[in-house]
Design an enzyme around this catalytic site. Sequence first.
Site, mmCIF file in Angstrom:
data_model
loop_
_atom_site.group_PDB
_atom_site.id
_atom_site.type_symbol
_atom_site.label_atom_id
_atom_site.label_comp_id
_atom_site.label_asym_id
_atom_site.label_seq_id
_atom_site.Cartn_x
_atom_site.Cartn_y
_atom_site.Cartn_z
ATOM 1 N N GLY A 204 0.807 -1.227 0.000
ATOM 2 C CA GLY A 204 0.000 0.000 0.000
ATOM 3 C C GLY A 204 0.831 1.263 0.000
ATOM 4 N N ARG B 215 3.918 5.806 2.032
ATOM 5 C CA ARG B 215 4.340 7.201 2.154
ATOM 6 C C ARG B 215 3.902 8.016 0.947
ATOM 7 N NH1 ARG B 215 10.720 7.341 1.062
ATOM 8 N NH2 ARG B 215 10.841 5.509 -0.249
ATOM 9 N N LYS C 1 4.584 12.330 -2.212
ATOM 10 C CA LYS C 1 5.404 11.225 -1.701
ATOM 11 C C LYS C 1 6.286 11.778 -0.594
ATOM 12 C CE LYS C 1 8.585 7.581 -3.243
ATOM 13 N NZ LYS C 1 9.107 6.884 -4.420
ATOM 14 N N ASP D 207 8.268 5.336 8.447
ATOM 15 C CA ASP D 207 7.808 6.634 8.937
ATOM 16 C C ASP D 207 6.960 7.454 7.955
ATOM 17 O OD1 ASP D 207 9.739 7.289 7.108
ATOM 18 O OD2 ASP D 207 11.173 8.090 8.560
ATOM 19 N N ARG E 94 3.922 13.874 -7.254
ATOM 20 C CA ARG E 94 3.923 13.102 -8.494
ATOM 21 C C ARG E 94 2.574 13.279 -9.190
ATOM 22 N NH1 ARG E 94 6.401 7.274 -6.921
ATOM 23 N NH2 ARG E 94 4.372 6.883 -5.945
ATOM 24 N N ARG F 182 -1.379 -0.130 -9.766
ATOM 25 C CA ARG F 182 -0.250 -1.040 -10.042
ATOM 26 C C ARG F 182 -0.741 -2.479 -10.218
ATOM 27 N NH1 ARG F 182 3.483 1.804 -6.594
ATOM 28 N NH2 ARG F 182 2.596 3.886 -6.410
ATOM 29 N N ASP G 18 4.496 -4.328 -7.148
ATOM 30 C CA ASP G 18 3.856 -3.107 -6.639
ATOM 31 C C ASP G 18 4.452 -1.870 -7.303
ATOM 32 O OD1 ASP G 18 6.089 -4.139 -4.958
ATOM 33 O OD2 ASP G 18 5.958 -2.170 -4.021
ATOM 34 N N ASN G 19 5.530 -2.057 -8.049
ATOM 35 C CA ASN G 19 6.143 -0.920 -8.737
ATOM 36 C C ASN G 19 5.921 -0.997 -10.250
ATOM 37 O OD1 ASN G 19 7.078 0.051 -6.313
ATOM 38 N ND2 ASN G 19 9.097 -0.858 -6.494
ATOM 39 N N ASP H 293 7.656 4.812 -9.411
ATOM 40 C CA ASP H 293 8.414 4.564 -8.175
ATOM 41 C C ASP H 293 9.917 4.550 -8.421
ATOM 42 O OD1 ASP H 293 6.071 4.530 -6.848
ATOM 43 O OD2 ASP H 293 6.289 2.542 -5.981
HETATM 44 P P1 AMP Z 1 9.214 0.635 -2.644
HETATM 45 O O1 AMP Z 1 10.041 -0.575 -2.803
HETATM 46 O O2 AMP Z 1 9.962 1.898 -2.346
HETATM 47 O O3 AMP Z 1 8.286 0.819 -3.784
HETATM 48 O O4 AMP Z 1 8.321 0.455 -1.328
HETATM 49 C C1 AMP Z 1 7.686 -0.756 -0.973
HETATM 50 C C2 AMP Z 1 6.633 -0.494 0.065
HETATM 51 O O5 AMP Z 1 7.191 0.116 1.215
HETATM 52 C C3 AMP Z 1 5.512 0.428 -0.387
HETATM 53 O O6 AMP Z 1 4.329 -0.033 0.192
HETATM 54 C C4 AMP Z 1 5.925 1.753 0.176
HETATM 55 O O7 AMP Z 1 4.829 2.609 0.388
HETATM 56 C C5 AMP Z 1 6.548 1.339 1.501
HETATM 57 N N1 AMP Z 1 7.533 2.306 1.988
HETATM 58 C C6 AMP Z 1 8.757 2.571 1.474
HETATM 59 N N2 AMP Z 1 9.381 3.517 2.198
HETATM 60 C C7 AMP Z 1 8.528 3.880 3.183
HETATM 61 C C8 AMP Z 1 8.576 4.809 4.258
HETATM 62 N N3 AMP Z 1 9.629 5.572 4.486
HETATM 63 N N4 AMP Z 1 7.495 4.891 5.049
HETATM 64 C C9 AMP Z 1 6.410 4.133 4.854
HETATM 65 N N5 AMP Z 1 6.302 3.234 3.878
HETATM 66 C C10 AMP Z 1 7.341 3.100 3.049
HETATM 67 MG MG MG Z 2 6.793 1.278 -4.571
#
Ligand code: AMP
Ligand code: MG
Length: 531
Positions: free
Chosen positions: A110, A113, A133, A145, A203, A210, A280-281, A290
């Site tokens: 989900g 952030r 973001k 966070d 963004r 996705r 998810d990306n 992403d």
């Molecule tokens: P990503 O690989 O960056 O696309 O992130 C994978 C998952 O981790 C997604 O659900 C993002 O929303 C979550 N995520 C990544 N960084 C953070 C963050 N700093 N705080 C909260 N969720 C995060």
């Molecule tokens: Mg992502």
Amino acid sequence: MNKAFDLKTLDALKIDASFINALPGDPVTENYTRQVARACYSHVTPESFPEASLIAYSKDIAQSLGLDPQECESELFTQVFSGTRLLDSMRPYACCYGGHQFGNWAGQLGDGRAINLGDVHAPDGKLWTLQLKGAGPTPYSRSADGLAVLRSSVREFLCSEAMYHLGVPTTRALSLIATGNQVVRDMFYDGHPKKEPGAVVCRVSPSFIRFGSFEIFSARKEQDILKTLADYTISRNFPHLGKPGKAVYLQWFREVCQSTATMIIHWMRVGFVHGVMNTDNMSVLGLTIDYGPYGWLENYDPDWTPNTTDAEGKRYRFGNQPMIALWNLVQFANAIYPLIEEVEPLEEILQEYKDSYEKGWLEMMRSKLGFKESFKEDEALILSLIETFALTETDMTLFFRQLAEISKDSEPVAGLHTLEEAFYMPELTDEARQGFTSWLQKYLARLGKETRSDDARKAAMNDVNPLYVLRNYLAQLAIDKSELGDHSMIEELLEVLHSPYSYQEGKEHLAQKRPDWARIRAGCSMLSCSS
Ligand code: AMP
Ligand code: MG
């Protein structure tokens, strides 16, 4: 479009919430980490950053939204696009989705952030979703966070816009805003946490849906929601397909496969490595989405990945991207299977992906080499070039620009001299010299069959082979300066990358091989998922 009188102030933008109006939402409104069942989104309020300040914005995308670029310099703009203040029409929400990460089902992920502000009706009739973001936690933040650091935000902002001007399908970025707060990150997950400046990127995309948006409902057997989301996606982003039904779902899947193939071919053309091709990306619109630990090939190396988190298996290395996209499409096919309940047509469409990728890749490589006509021997010549690249570190971007300078009636030795600028080693080994000379011999013979003039071929090659790409070390230099409060290099890169195929006088320093110091510097050749 773009007539001054068409452009509006922020307050006058027409914003609505089609996603939340059309789809089931989470009834819980408190913002705490949880599993969210039977909902496509949760309502959430962004954090407030009273010290926020604007670093950069994209005039282009402001104009596309119908927003007067001057508005981007207002205090209200900084407040709205840092999440600090909402416009009356905004009803912010975070989406629920799942995904396969590094080959394994990861369950609910989900928008951890990302916070969507709503959909803007642009003057050209398009509907664009605005998404912040790094504006604070959501129910999907898991143990993190909800924030983003400046370095990753600069990278996302610049690369989204750079990719767009390269002609690569991508989400866009409207703004980059420093929050004024510090964020703690352990960059290489090795027990060295550090405070870093925080930032928020806004963004912009016709959709942020996705593959994982569908996977979550399929995995949870929430088939009614799966169908509602598919029907919404089709009506909003694929309206030409008509009223949803089995045949329309299949055609939709075909379009997702085709647009994904197109996107990957572009990545391979410009030397882009996404770095984290988890499901998810992967956008259902075939947009690059992403931007995390992505990187640009400097020396041509199909095995290269910038992502240190993926260093062992190198699942997401440059040369593996077409195959991984297929793997991801298979997961997407599994997710929408309940809408279709027939394996065979899905498999046929996946086969079409393979065929169109291969055909499209060959066409693309032909265009990089300046071939207008097509001959059977071309494929072998292209593959032999890739083998030849392995003989010495060869800068991909400079190589193709230099190749365009070689005339049909050159001798291979003179051709080699023209290519020298692209080689990282000051002296070629005998093996490399021989390899390139013999490849050039075949290439020149092949050019002899082209009817186009040298000048026409050069112009066509320079239209597909960029001169300026967001080299990893350039992004890092811009970040280093920005962290010290000097954002001038972000502006400079934004401007130069606006016309990546045209030589720009005085900007030669942005079209150079990676310097030696950048070879092993963090941020230049090594990035982690920490952002
Ligand atoms: P990503 O690989 O960056 O696309 O992130 C994978 C998952 O981790 C997604 O659900 C993002 O929303 C979550 N995520 C990544 N960084 C953070 C963050 N700093 N705080 C909260 N969720 C995060
Ligand atoms: Mg992502």
